[in-house]
Motif scaffolding. Structure first.
Motif, PDB file in Angstrom:
ATOM      1  N   GLY A   8       2.451   7.351   6.825  1.00 19.90           N
ATOM      2  CA  GLY A   8       3.534   8.416   6.124  1.00 19.90           C
ATOM      3  C   GLY A   8       4.891   8.267   7.002  1.00 19.90           C
ATOM      4  O   GLY A   8       4.866   7.846   8.045  1.00 19.90           O
ATOM      5  N   GLY A   9       5.906   8.677   6.378  1.00 22.20           N
ATOM      6  CA  GLY A   9       7.265   9.006   6.942  1.00 22.20           C
ATOM      7  C   GLY A   9       8.413   9.137   6.064  1.00 22.20           C
ATOM      8  O   GLY A   9       8.251   9.538   4.957  1.00 22.20           O
ATOM      9  N   LEU A  10       9.551   9.112   6.517  1.00 23.13           N
ATOM     10  CA  LEU A  10      11.053   9.108   5.882  1.00 23.13           C
ATOM     11  C   LEU A  10      11.515   8.027   5.325  1.00 23.13           C
ATOM     12  O   LEU A  10      11.743   7.164   6.493  1.00 23.13           O
ATOM     13  N   VAL A  11      11.844   7.477   4.194  1.00 20.86           N
ATOM     14  CA  VAL A  11      12.271   6.393   3.915  1.00 20.86           C
ATOM     15  C   VAL A  11      13.542   6.537   2.795  1.00 20.86           C
ATOM     16  O   VAL A  11      13.281   7.660   2.100  1.00 20.86           O
ATOM     17  N   GLN A  12      14.300   5.704   2.655  1.00 19.28           N
ATOM     18  CA  GLN A  12      15.405   5.810   1.667  1.00 19.28           C
ATOM     19  C   GLN A  12      14.849   5.455   0.532  1.00 19.28           C
ATOM     20  O   GLN A  12      14.045   4.359   0.347  1.00 19.28           O
ATOM     21  N   ALA A  13      15.417   5.654  -0.713  1.00 20.68           N
ATOM     22  CA  ALA A  13      15.082   5.215  -2.056  1.00 20.68           C
ATOM     23  C   ALA A  13      15.335   3.497  -1.899  1.00 20.68           C
ATOM     24  O   ALA A  13      15.957   3.045  -1.468  1.00 20.68           O
ATOM     25  N   GLY A  14      14.199   3.120  -2.689  1.00 20.68           N
ATOM     26  CA  GLY A  14      14.330   1.434  -2.638  1.00 20.68           C
ATOM     27  C   GLY A  14      13.359   0.818  -1.281  1.00 20.68           C
ATOM     28  O   GLY A  14      13.251  -0.434  -1.388  1.00 20.68           O
ATOM     29  N   GLY A  15      13.125   1.603  -0.463  1.00 20.74           N
ATOM     30  CA  GLY A  15      12.375   1.296   0.843  1.00 20.74           C
ATOM     31  C   GLY A  15      10.766   0.902   0.545  1.00 20.74           C
ATOM     32  O   GLY A  15      10.578   1.243  -0.667  1.00 20.74           O
ATOM     33  N   SER A  16      10.270   0.650   1.725  1.00 22.10           N
ATOM     34  CA  SER A  16       8.626   0.538   1.455  1.00 22.10           C
ATOM     35  C   SER A  16       7.978   1.239   2.542  1.00 22.10           C
ATOM     36  O   SER A  16       8.691   1.501   3.645  1.00 22.10           O
ATOM     37  N   LEU A  17       7.023   1.643   2.326  1.00 15.48           N
ATOM     38  CA  LEU A  17       5.956   1.993   3.374  1.00 15.48           C
ATOM     39  C   LEU A  17       4.392   1.557   3.172  1.00 15.48           C
ATOM     40  O   LEU A  17       4.260   1.307   2.051  1.00 15.48           O
ATOM     41  N   ARG A  18       3.777   1.587   4.077  1.00 17.29           N
ATOM     42  CA  ARG A  18       2.330   0.962   4.081  1.00 17.29           C
ATOM     43  C   ARG A  18       1.519   2.178   4.626  1.00 17.29           C
ATOM     44  O   ARG A  18       1.521   2.424   5.682  1.00 17.29           O
ATOM     45  N   LEU A  19       0.681   2.917   3.706  1.00 15.41           N
ATOM     46  CA  LEU A  19      -0.326   3.718   4.113  1.00 15.41           C
ATOM     47  C   LEU A  19      -1.554   3.016   4.527  1.00 15.41           C
ATOM     48  O   LEU A  19      -2.194   2.130   3.916  1.00 15.41           O
ATOM     49  N   SER A  20      -2.240   3.601   5.459  1.00 13.54           N
ATOM     50  CA  SER A  20      -3.591   3.039   5.690  1.00 13.54           C
ATOM     51  C   SER A  20      -4.594   4.269   5.792  1.00 13.54           C
ATOM     52  O   SER A  20      -4.434   5.291   6.213  1.00 13.54           O
ATOM     53  N   CYS A  21      -5.882   4.146   5.293  1.00 17.22           N
ATOM     54  CA  CYS A  21      -6.998   4.915   5.303  1.00 17.22           C
ATOM     55  C   CYS A  21      -8.110   4.255   6.098  1.00 17.22           C
ATOM     56  O   CYS A  21      -8.628   3.331   5.769  1.00 17.22           O
ATOM     57  N   VAL A  22      -8.389   4.492   7.271  1.00 17.03           N
ATOM     58  CA  VAL A  22      -9.283   4.199   8.433  1.00 17.03           C
ATOM     59  C   VAL A  22     -10.670   4.832   8.275  1.00 17.03           C
ATOM     60  O   VAL A  22     -10.455   6.248   8.312  1.00 17.03           O
ATOM     61  N   ALA A  23     -11.655   4.308   8.068  1.00 18.42           N
ATOM     62  CA  ALA A  23     -13.187   5.176   7.910  1.00 18.42           C
ATOM     63  C   ALA A  23     -13.808   4.870   8.941  1.00 18.42           C
ATOM     64  O   ALA A  23     -13.824   3.881   9.832  1.00 18.42           O
ATOM     65  N   SER A  24     -14.714   5.731   9.458  1.00 19.73           N
ATOM     66  CA  SER A  24     -15.625   6.067  10.419  1.00 19.73           C
ATOM     67  C   SER A  24     -16.948   6.774   9.910  1.00 19.73           C
ATOM     68  O   SER A  24     -16.847   7.412   9.086  1.00 19.73           O
ATOM     69  N   GLY A  25     -17.934   6.424  10.773  1.00 16.84           N
ATOM     70  CA  GLY A  25     -19.164   6.846  10.102  1.00 16.84           C
ATOM     71  C   GLY A  25     -19.822   6.365   8.824  1.00 16.84           C
ATOM     72  O   GLY A  25     -20.727   6.872   8.311  1.00 16.84           O
ATOM     73  N   GLY A  26     -19.457   5.245   8.509  1.00 10.86           N
ATOM     74  CA  GLY A  26     -19.647   4.626   7.217  1.00 10.86           C
ATOM     75  C   GLY A  26     -19.010   3.347   6.979  1.00 10.86           C
ATOM     76  O   GLY A  26     -17.867   3.113   7.459  1.00 10.86           O
ATOM     77  N   THR A  27     -19.587   2.537   6.296  1.00 13.51           N
ATOM     78  CA  THR A  27     -18.782   1.188   5.840  1.00 13.51           C
ATOM     79  C   THR A  27     -18.101   1.416   4.271  1.00 13.51           C
ATOM     80  O   THR A  27     -18.734   1.743   3.379  1.00 13.51           O
TER      81      THR A  27
END
Length: 126
Positions: A8-27
């Protein structure tokens, strides 16, 4: 399974972000994984989901065509690519997982997901 969301973060309208969800303890490829978001003062909303196999995906109308959910099994990670961001996308974003994909995703609620990551704040300025 433990989940950790980031990106997450701060971005201007029209911009892009990529969120990630990393798992541990399971596949993570054994789980259906979703992204929810919760704007200030509002309820948590399901916006995207991907089946463990990656064959099925779901998007809410509010993000369809702008956001893409994907999985990287080698890294035990699910991503949410967010393009053409709008101020109304401002929210805390959460990833969550459940075992099955056996009902219509649009009917899912927070209560249907037993595993949650911590939230990551996304702020879109106009």
């Amino acid at each position: 399974v433990q989940l950790q969301a980031s990106g997450g973060g701060l971005v201007q309208a029209g911009g892009s972000l990529r969120l990630s969800c990393v798992a541990s303890g399971g596949t993570l490829s054994r789980f259906t994984t979703a992204w929810f978001r919760q704007p200030p003062g509002e309820e948590r909303e399901l916006i995207a989901a991907i089946r463990g196999s990656g064959v099925n995906t779901y998007y809410s109308d509010s993000v369809k065509g702008r956001f893409t959910i994907s999985r990287d099994n080698a890294k035990n990670t699910v991503h949410l690519q967010m393009n053409n961001l709008k101020p109304e996308d401002t929210a805390v974003y959460y990833c969550a997982s459940r075992w099955s994909w056996n009902v219509v995703p649009s009917t899912w609620s927070s209560a249907d997901f037993p595993y949650w990551g911590q939230g990551t704040q996304v702020t879109v300025s106009s």
